[in-house]
Motif scaffolding. Structure first.
Motif, short mmCIF file in Angstrom:
data_model
loop_
_atom_site.label_atom_id
_atom_site.label_comp_id
_atom_site.label_asym_id
_atom_site.label_seq_id
_atom_site.Cartn_x
_atom_site.Cartn_y
_atom_site.Cartn_z
N PRO A 221 -51.66 -82.92 35.58
CA PRO A 221 -50.89 -82.11 34.62
C PRO A 221 -51.22 -80.62 34.70
N VAL A 222 -52.50 -80.32 34.91
CA VAL A 222 -52.90 -78.92 35.02
C VAL A 222 -52.24 -78.26 36.23
N ILE A 223 -52.24 -78.98 37.35
CA ILE A 223 -51.61 -78.46 38.56
C ILE A 223 -50.12 -78.25 38.35
N ILE A 224 -49.48 -79.23 37.70
CA ILE A 224 -48.04 -79.13 37.45
C ILE A 224 -47.73 -77.91 36.58
N ILE A 225 -48.52 -77.73 35.53
CA ILE A 225 -48.32 -76.58 34.64
C ILE A 225 -48.50 -75.27 35.39
N LEU A 226 -49.53 -75.22 36.23
CA LEU A 226 -49.81 -74.00 36.98
C LEU A 226 -48.80 -73.75 38.09
N LEU A 227 -48.15 -74.83 38.55
CA LEU A 227 -47.16 -74.66 39.62
C LEU A 227 -45.83 -74.10 39.11
N ILE A 228 -45.60 -74.23 37.81
CA ILE A 228 -44.34 -73.71 37.25
C ILE A 228 -44.19 -72.21 37.51
N PRO A 229 -45.19 -71.39 37.16
CA PRO A 229 -45.04 -69.96 37.48
C PRO A 229 -44.98 -69.69 38.98
#
Length: 289
Positions: A221-229
């Motif tokens: 989830p952390v990676i997914i959130i950080l990949l958005i930007p």
């Protein structure tokens, strides 16, 4: 009971004081940045000598750069020792029954614990490496001397299997050996073969698997959130992309700190449980006699 002891409690423990995890993350950044920067400085400093640029200054520049790079890298290594010394304190607190993250204090003690940890792990990995070499060397020699394709495939499969088994054994042993070192408060704890092996069980393997799965579930989830930007930056093609990538790089040390504390807490809980179980069995045997 398994979930409570090896997942819920370690997660709560790791998140009990985010400030301490944050400090650890900052130390991780300093550690990684120092080591990488130091190596880059040392590498860059020898380029003039290699390319014969300004020969009259090249030697002085190279030596000065190597010295500066070495100092910077050493600072990174020292901070790495602080971090692993802190992990040893996490284990110690768990074995002592504490539910609080240790304080970032007594840096001399943290440095000492971290240095002992590195030395112990280095020796253990060296031993396992030698064992692996001794076991696989004859088959590698046979592989080089044999031209039969079917035998080559068979030898490769065997060597890979042996390497996998030894790696698994190494992983199982080193984690418990580290905790045993903290528990015994003696460097020899790393090499107390009987004590460490007595605590290896199916439950321990399940704990390792559980820690790995939880870590993956936390990271994704952390990676997914950080990949958005990052995705936004790719499509907008501006400085936003660089900022997003920088955020990912900066976030990883803090996440690593949290997950490592979680892991050591979980493994230490297992060690403590197994230690108590063995003690009860020994006491019961003595009473029966």
């Amino acid at each position: 009971m398994f979930f409570e002891r090896y997942i819920k409690d370690p997660l709560q423990f790791a998140w009990s004081d985010p400030k301490k995890i944050f400090v650890g993350g900052v130390f991780q950044l300093i550690s990684i940045g120092g080591i990488i920067s130091g190596l880059l400085i040392m590498f860059a400093s020898v380029i003039p000598s290699l390319l014969d640029i300004a020969p009259e200054l090249a030697l002085f520049t190279s030596l000065g750069g190597i010295l500066v790079g070495f100092i910077v890298a050493t600072i990174g290594v020292v901070f790495t020792a602080f971090i692993y010394g802190y992990y040893m304190k996490v284990i110690e607190n768990t074995l002592d029954g504490s539910f609080e993250l240790p304080e970032w204090e007594d840096f001399k003690g943290l440095l000492s614990k971290g240095a002992h940890f590195f030395l112990g792990i280095f020796i253990l990995q060296l031993i396992f490496g030698i064992i692996s070499l001794i076991i696989t060397a004859p088959f590698v020699i046979l592989l080089l001397l044999n031209d039969n394709n079917s035998n080559v495939l068979l030898f490769n499969m065997f060597i890979n299997l042996v390497s996998f088994v030894l790696s698994a054994i190494e992983t199982l042993y080193i984690t418990l050996a580290t905790i045993n070192f903290v528990d015994k408060k003696e460097f020899i704890g790393f090499f107390d073969l009987k004590e460490v092996i007595s605590k290896i069980s199916i439950e321990y393997v399940l704990v390792i698997v559980a820690v790995a799965l939880v870590s993956i579930l936390v990271v994704i989830p952390v990676i997914i959130i950080l990949l958005i930007p990052v995705m936004i930056g790719i499509f907008t093609q501006n400085v936003f992309l660089m900022i997003a990538i920088a955020l990912i790089v900066l976030a990883m040390p803090f996440l690593q700190m949290f997950l490592t504390v979680f892991g050591y807490r979980s493994y230490s809980n297992y060690y403590l449980s197994k230690k108590e179980s063995i003690l009860e069995e020994n006491t019961g045997s003595e009473n029966n006699e």
